[in-house]
Scaffold this motif. Sequence first.
Motif, PDB file in Angstrom:
ATOM      1  N   PHE A   1      55.819 -33.894  38.357  1.00 24.37           N
ATOM      2  CA  PHE A   1      55.559 -32.943  37.274  1.00 24.37           C
ATOM      3  C   PHE A   1      56.710 -31.889  36.837  1.00 24.37           C
ATOM      4  O   PHE A   1      57.088 -31.714  35.905  1.00 24.37           O
ATOM      5  CB  PHE A   1      54.203 -32.233  37.361  1.00 24.37           C
TER       6      PHE A   1
ATOM      7  N   THR B   1      53.495 -25.022  30.847  1.00 22.69           N
ATOM      8  CA  THR B   1      54.325 -24.846  31.837  1.00 22.69           C
ATOM      9  C   THR B   1      54.403 -22.947  31.905  1.00 22.69           C
ATOM     10  O   THR B   1      54.193 -22.637  32.951  1.00 22.69           O
ATOM     11  CB  THR B   1      55.668 -25.201  31.718  1.00 22.69           C
TER      12      THR B   1
ATOM     13  N   ILE C   1      48.530 -28.235  36.910  1.00 21.19           N
ATOM     14  CA  ILE C   1      49.424 -29.297  36.904  1.00 21.19           C
ATOM     15  C   ILE C   1      49.094 -30.868  36.741  1.00 21.19           C
ATOM     16  O   ILE C   1      49.675 -31.437  35.922  1.00 21.19           O
ATOM     17  CB  ILE C   1      50.168 -29.273  38.439  1.00 21.19           C
ATOM     18  N   ASN C   2      47.887 -31.134  37.355  1.00 20.93           N
ATOM     19  CA  ASN C   2      47.442 -32.392  37.136  1.00 20.93           C
ATOM     20  C   ASN C   2      47.177 -32.913  35.516  1.00 20.93           C
ATOM     21  O   ASN C   2      47.196 -34.225  35.136  1.00 20.93           O
ATOM     22  CB  ASN C   2      46.183 -32.545  38.158  1.00 20.93           C
ATOM     23  N   GLN C   3      46.598 -31.651  34.817  1.00 20.41           N
ATOM     24  CA  GLN C   3      46.312 -32.030  33.582  1.00 20.41           C
ATOM     25  C   GLN C   3      47.546 -31.727  32.402  1.00 20.41           C
ATOM     26  O   GLN C   3      47.453 -31.832  31.312  1.00 20.41           O
ATOM     27  CB  GLN C   3      45.395 -31.148  33.206  1.00 20.41           C
ATOM     28  N   ASN C   4      48.766 -31.627  33.129  1.00 26.12           N
ATOM     29  CA  ASN C   4      49.933 -31.393  32.190  1.00 26.12           C
ATOM     30  C   ASN C   4      49.815 -30.261  31.434  1.00 26.12           C
ATOM     31  O   ASN C   4      50.183 -30.283  30.398  1.00 26.12           O
ATOM     32  CB  ASN C   4      50.609 -32.733  31.773  1.00 26.12           C
ATOM     33  N   ASN C   5      49.165 -28.838  31.681  1.00 25.05           N
ATOM     34  CA  ASN C   5      49.106 -28.053  30.899  1.00 25.05           C
ATOM     35  C   ASN C   5      50.265 -27.177  30.679  1.00 25.05           C
ATOM     36  O   ASN C   5      51.390 -27.532  31.149  1.00 25.05           O
ATOM     37  CB  ASN C   5      47.794 -27.057  31.473  1.00 25.05           C
TER      38      ASN C   5
ATOM     39  N   LYS D   1      59.877 -33.429  35.907  1.00 23.80           N
ATOM     40  CA  LYS D   1      59.972 -33.939  34.311  1.00 23.80           C
ATOM     41  C   LYS D   1      59.906 -32.779  33.379  1.00 23.80           C
ATOM     42  O   LYS D   1      60.417 -32.971  32.153  1.00 23.80           O
ATOM     43  CB  LYS D   1      58.458 -34.680  34.283  1.00 23.80           C
ATOM     44  N   ASN D   2      59.291 -31.617  33.736  1.00 25.18           N
ATOM     45  CA  ASN D   2      59.092 -30.493  32.787  1.00 25.18           C
ATOM     46  C   ASN D   2      60.063 -29.701  33.129  1.00 25.18           C
ATOM     47  O   ASN D   2      60.262 -28.525  32.260  1.00 25.18           O
ATOM     48  CB  ASN D   2      57.748 -30.024  32.783  1.00 25.18           C
TER      49      ASN D   2
END
Length: 159
Positions: A17, A131, A125-129, A20-21
């Motif tokens: 994660f 940053t 983090i798991n939900q890609n909320n 990627k971000n």
Amino acid sequence: MKEPKEHIDNIKVRRDFFQKNFDLKIGLQRTDVNSAEVLKNSCPVCGYLTLDERNAFDICGICFWEDDGIDDFEENEESGPNHMTLKEGRLIFQEAKSKLLNTKFNDNNLIEKLKNSFIKLDNFINQNNSTNEIIKLQNEILDLLTKNKVYGIEKLFSK
């Protein structure tokens, strides 16, 4: 009575994660917009963004690993400053975090705050909320650990 939910720490998901971000640039430093205010690189042990630069002997504020550059491809090699392998460091962190997250109600306010903060952070983090929210939560955890002089979360349970 319902059994407590097991919290399984997934360092690979967390590191992927962040990779990627938060893009890296030459010199292994992050290129985030406000990079001076953001924790920079993913720790090879706990996976959180705690290192200003990789392979620069920075010390992670969450797991207290000293980053000597060892990473996945050499996880079984002894890390000189840490006196253990990366694999052993990860196991120690995962056991401590699991113990923290599976602790039932506790009179220790610090443990309760850390537990709730880690659960919320990992869910984000798991939900890609956002940053920004992730960095804010992570900084809260680092502040709690620093203010309470906890040098690695496994130290919470060694007293």
